[in-house]
Each structure stands twice: as structure tokens, then as C-alpha cells.
Design an enzyme around this catalytic site. Sequence first.
Site, PDB file in Angstrom:
ATOM      1  N   GLY A 246     -19.633  25.548 -13.760  1.00  0.00           N
ATOM      2  CA  GLY A 246     -20.110  25.088 -12.458  1.00  0.00           C
ATOM      3  C   GLY A 246     -19.181  25.493 -11.322  1.00  0.00           C
ATOM      4  O   GLY A 246     -18.303  26.360 -11.483  1.00  0.00           O
ATOM      5  N   GLU A 284     -23.155  25.413 -17.546  1.00  0.00           N
ATOM      6  CA  GLU A 284     -22.163  24.817 -18.448  1.00  0.00           C
ATOM      7  C   GLU A 284     -21.036  24.257 -17.585  1.00  0.00           C
ATOM      8  O   GLU A 284     -19.900  24.719 -17.636  1.00  0.00           O
ATOM      9  CB  GLU A 284     -21.570  25.889 -19.378  1.00  0.00           C
ATOM     10  CG  GLU A 284     -22.586  26.662 -20.185  1.00  0.00           C
ATOM     11  CD  GLU A 284     -22.017  27.956 -20.789  1.00  0.00           C
ATOM     12  OE1 GLU A 284     -20.855  28.321 -20.496  1.00  0.00           O
ATOM     13  OE2 GLU A 284     -22.745  28.599 -21.554  1.00  0.00           O
ATOM     14  N   TYR A 327      -0.850  26.974 -14.008  1.00  0.00           N
ATOM     15  CA  TYR A 327      -1.639  27.798 -13.073  1.00  0.00           C
ATOM     16  C   TYR A 327      -1.113  27.736 -11.640  1.00  0.00           C
ATOM     17  O   TYR A 327      -1.817  28.152 -10.715  1.00  0.00           O
ATOM     18  CB  TYR A 327      -3.095  27.315 -13.016  1.00  0.00           C
ATOM     19  CG  TYR A 327      -3.755  27.055 -14.345  1.00  0.00           C
ATOM     20  CD1 TYR A 327      -4.037  28.097 -15.217  1.00  0.00           C
ATOM     21  CD2 TYR A 327      -4.118  25.769 -14.720  1.00  0.00           C
ATOM     22  CE1 TYR A 327      -4.663  27.860 -16.430  1.00  0.00           C
ATOM     23  CE2 TYR A 327      -4.751  25.522 -15.925  1.00  0.00           C
ATOM     24  CZ  TYR A 327      -5.010  26.570 -16.773  1.00  0.00           C
ATOM     25  OH  TYR A 327      -5.634  26.324 -17.965  1.00  0.00           O
ATOM     26  N   CYS A 357      12.538  18.455 -20.634  1.00  0.00           N
ATOM     27  CA  CYS A 357      13.681  19.354 -20.447  1.00  0.00           C
ATOM     28  C   CYS A 357      13.234  20.784 -20.198  1.00  0.00           C
ATOM     29  O   CYS A 357      13.465  21.683 -21.017  1.00  0.00           O
ATOM     30  CB  CYS A 357      14.589  19.265 -21.658  1.00  0.00           C
ATOM     31  SG  CYS A 357      15.097  17.574 -21.916  1.00  0.00           S
ATOM     32  N   TYR A 385      -9.500  18.948 -17.390  1.00  0.00           N
ATOM     33  CA  TYR A 385      -8.393  19.742 -17.925  1.00  0.00           C
ATOM     34  C   TYR A 385      -7.054  19.030 -17.778  1.00  0.00           C
ATOM     35  O   TYR A 385      -6.025  19.657 -17.548  1.00  0.00           O
ATOM     36  CB  TYR A 385      -8.366  21.132 -17.268  1.00  0.00           C
ATOM     37  CG  TYR A 385      -9.691  21.865 -17.385  1.00  0.00           C
ATOM     38  CD1 TYR A 385     -10.165  22.268 -18.621  1.00  0.00           C
ATOM     39  CD2 TYR A 385     -10.490  22.119 -16.266  1.00  0.00           C
ATOM     40  CE1 TYR A 385     -11.393  22.913 -18.752  1.00  0.00           C
ATOM     41  CE2 TYR A 385     -11.713  22.760 -16.383  1.00  0.00           C
ATOM     42  CZ  TYR A 385     -12.159  23.156 -17.624  1.00  0.00           C
ATOM     43  OH  TYR A 385     -13.366  23.784 -17.753  1.00  0.00           O
TER      44      TYR A 385
HETATM   45  N1  LLP Z   1     -18.354  27.780 -20.009  1.00  0.00           N
HETATM   46  C1  LLP Z   1     -17.396  28.537 -20.549  1.00  0.00           C
HETATM   47  C2  LLP Z   1     -17.759  29.562 -21.523  1.00  0.00           C
HETATM   48  C3  LLP Z   1     -16.060  28.340 -20.167  1.00  0.00           C
HETATM   49  O1  LLP Z   1     -15.100  29.105 -20.691  1.00  0.00           O
HETATM   50  C4  LLP Z   1     -15.724  27.344 -19.211  1.00  0.00           C
HETATM   51  C5  LLP Z   1     -14.345  27.113 -18.806  1.00  0.00           C
HETATM   52  C6  LLP Z   1     -16.770  26.546 -18.705  1.00  0.00           C
HETATM   53  C7  LLP Z   1     -18.077  26.810 -19.115  1.00  0.00           C
HETATM   54  C8  LLP Z   1     -16.544  25.435 -17.712  1.00  0.00           C
HETATM   55  O2  LLP Z   1     -16.143  25.905 -16.475  1.00  0.00           O
HETATM   56  P1  LLP Z   1     -15.982  24.868 -15.251  1.00  0.00           P
HETATM   57  O3  LLP Z   1     -17.351  24.343 -14.914  1.00  0.00           O
HETATM   58  O4  LLP Z   1     -15.095  23.783 -15.722  1.00  0.00           O
HETATM   59  O5  LLP Z   1     -15.394  25.675 -14.176  1.00  0.00           O
HETATM   60  N2  LLP Z   1      -7.834  24.830 -17.872  1.00  0.00           N
HETATM   61  C9  LLP Z   1      -8.228  25.509 -16.651  1.00  0.00           C
HETATM   62  C10 LLP Z   1      -9.698  25.847 -16.640  1.00  0.00           C
HETATM   63  C11 LLP Z   1     -10.125  26.689 -17.812  1.00  0.00           C
HETATM   64  C12 LLP Z   1     -11.581  26.976 -17.818  1.00  0.00           C
HETATM   65  C13 LLP Z   1     -11.976  27.646 -19.079  1.00  0.00           C
HETATM   66  N3  LLP Z   1     -13.371  27.839 -19.246  1.00  0.00           N
HETATM   67  C14 LLP Z   1      -7.813  24.657 -15.446  1.00  0.00           C
HETATM   68  O6  LLP Z   1      -7.262  23.585 -15.634  1.00  0.00           O
HETATM   69  O7  LLP Z   1      -7.998  25.078 -14.302  1.00  0.00           O
END
Ligand code: LLP
Length: 430
Positions: A246, A284, A327, A357, A385
Amino acid sequence: MLPFLPDDKNFSYRDNELWCERVPLKQIAEEFGTPVYVYSYNSIKEAFLAYQQALKPYPHLMCYAMKANSNIAIIHLLAKLGAGFDIVSGGELRRVIEASGDPKKVLFSGVGKTYDEIAYALENDIKCFNVESEPELERIIEVAKAQNKVARISLRVNPNVDAKTHPYISTGLKQNKFGIAIEDAPRVYEKASKSDFLKITGIDCHIGSQITDISPFLDACDKLLDLADVLKSKGIELDHIDFGGGLGIVYEEGQELHHASELVEALHQKMEHRGYGHLEMIFEAGRSIVGNSGVLVTEIQYLKEGETKNFCIVDTAMNDMIRPTLYQAWMQIVPLHVYPENCPIKEETFDVVGPICETGDWLGKDRKLKVQPGDLLAVMSAGAYGMTMSSHYNTRLKPPEILVDGAEYYVIREREKIEKLFSSEHIVEL
Ligand code: LLP
């Protein structure tokens, strides 16, 4: 002046105290200790329903990307609101089932699906595998044959679109490990169409996360529709288009964002224009459902004057919230209690750091705060996350998770007990 709050509807200052819905966060911190994750149910619900509402006129399925926050209470409540789920492991499917979600509304994404995971997903009759490579396609055929079943599939194509986000969370470029190159897709679809054990149901892409502008989504959509034309000419019909994750969310004051309805309308217009208005639209979305709905509350342990910097040392660390250091993510950090203008405590600039640490153990740099030891702070927009990326580094216990609904709140995950951390380890006498 009161600090900026990214979701100022469900989080607000009342008499200079920060509340989540109708509960003062201080009360939760006192009852459950710190660090503690607190989520607003109504914020989650509103974010989810914003997509549902926008998608209502069209065939659609909102699949919550549960990697953002996979607590089974949240999965359960979203399932009750009608959500499907985007999973990336067998473990995530197990959570959906545990939370009484419907496996028939599950999409399975990810580049490294194992035999066991594919078999488990097929046994549970999931909606669709988002296939990321040819070898994976062959593996799915093999497993489906063994179970004498037909696996529904869609190819995750890599449209080579720049999502203009952080390189670690940008996924739709040629150099990324994800998806099948869009030029190769027609050949792979043809191959899939020849198998008796596969049913092609859609096309899928995911170009990255924390995308705040809708134009990369629209560029990707154009490329997917071009591909749909090619497939049509080969007699391959689709049931759905999956646009991946999204929209991004607000972390910082002044950030301009699009509403879910703008994204949905703009995409649907393109689909309609190209004769694909009847296809099911799938998203998704993860971050935009839960991100602004959660905060991580922490207590200040020490204020330390360094030679060139002041440090605000808190009881939350990179193991609880890794986003800032991994990030260089900017997350709003606010005090739970705002002191009045005329109080003798001075505002100072601090790096907000944890006890781990490592120099990388920080939550925010150069933050202006008017605080003293023992005060509580909230890291905002921590619902996505945060907990799912937490670890036990430095043998630190994971925080509890509390869900607020109006004036009520519920423990949806207890604080871990130290014994649990090493209960599956074994001492050997050598
Ligand atoms: N679909 C797939 C195949 C994905 O790899 C992801 C996120 C999503 C959907 C969901 O995307 P969103 O709607 O949340 O943008 N840990 C990182 C973000 C990693 C996202 C990985 N994939 C952070 O904290 O910014």
C-alpha cells in the site's frame, strides 16, 4: 506548543498528557512497564476501511501484508473486517489459521518458498501463489502433482519502476532479487498455462514500501496492463491484478500523502480505459494499515552530557525498534507529559539512544526535548515493522503489546519471561 502527532485523531494530548483513544498512555506504562508497544484498534480499523471503502465499487480483495505486524489479535480483528492476508512464510500462514483467518483469502509471496511451505499452503487451499521465479514455478508443479491438486498462481513481475524510496525497501528494479523480469513473463506464463497442475489467476507486482507518491504505482500499472494485453493475445485470461503493498505513511510533520481512494481511483481508471475494469483489484498493504496505529513507549533512564552531544538514554533499543538504524528512518519521538512553558526544565538537543552496546543503537538524532530522567517518551508510527523486526539481541526481552479500543485495553502479547529465552538451549558438559 504541543508536538506533532502523525495520527492526531486516535492519539492526542489532553491536559498535556498523551492519550491513545480514551486511555492515558502513562497508565499503560505504569501497569505493564516499559518498553511497551501500544496500538489503537480504531486507528487500524479506520486505515483498513479506507481501502475497503475505496475499493467497494469494484471487485477487490484487501490482503493485509502481515509482515508489518503479525500479532494474532490484529490478524483476527482484520479477518473479521473482511481482510485477506499476504504471507511470506509457512509460519505466517499458521498465524492466519490460528487467528481464524480464511486461507482461501491468502496470497503467498516471497522468493524462497520451500517444498514444505508450498505443500502446507496447498493443503490449506490458499487463494494464490505469487511466483517469483521459474524454478519456483517448477517446484509448485511438483508439489501440486504429489498432492494431485491444482495450484492457483500469479507471476510476480518486476516492472523495473523506480519507487523512489529507501534502497533497502525498493523492490521493483532490475537489480532487485524479486519477481520475474517483465520481458520474460509472457514465456513463463505460456509455460505455466501448459501444466495440468496450475491455474493462472492473475498478475502481481510489488515495487517497494513507504511510497508516498502514487505515480510509481501508476507506472507499474501501465506495464502490467501491457503484459495483460500480450497474455490476452496468447489466450491467457486473468482474474485479478495485484498491485503489491500500500501507500506510505506519515512519519514527519509536513509530509504530503495521498489518500487510499486517490490510488484506487487512479488505478481503476487505467484498468477501465484498457478494458480490464472487471478484474479483481488486490492490494497487499501492510504499513498503511498499522503503521500510524502504534507507539512504542519507553522510559528515560539517564540524561548524559557527552563532549559534543547530549544523550537521552532510554530503556528501548535497536532490538525493539530497528528501523532508525537500519534504514536511517526518521520517527517522531514525543514526551508523554509536556511541561508548561514556564517550568524550570530546559529544552535541550539530544540523541535518543538505547542501552545496547553498539553505536548504531539509536532511535532519533538531534531531537529537541524538555525532559528529565524517569520521564516517558513515545516513538510514534511504530505499529508497522516494529515488533515484527524485534530480536533478543543483548538478551533483552521483547516488549508486551497492548491493544486499546476506546476506554478499554487488552494485553495481546505478554512481556516475555527470561526463562523462555533460553528454555530451548542445552548446556553440554565437555
Ligand atoms: N507485498 C510484498 C511482496 C512486500 O514485500 C511488502 C513489503 C508488502 C506487500 C507490504 O508493503 P507495505 O504496504 O507495508 O509498504 N521493514 C521495512 C519495510 C519492508 C517492506 C518489505 N516488503 C521498513 O520498516 O520500512
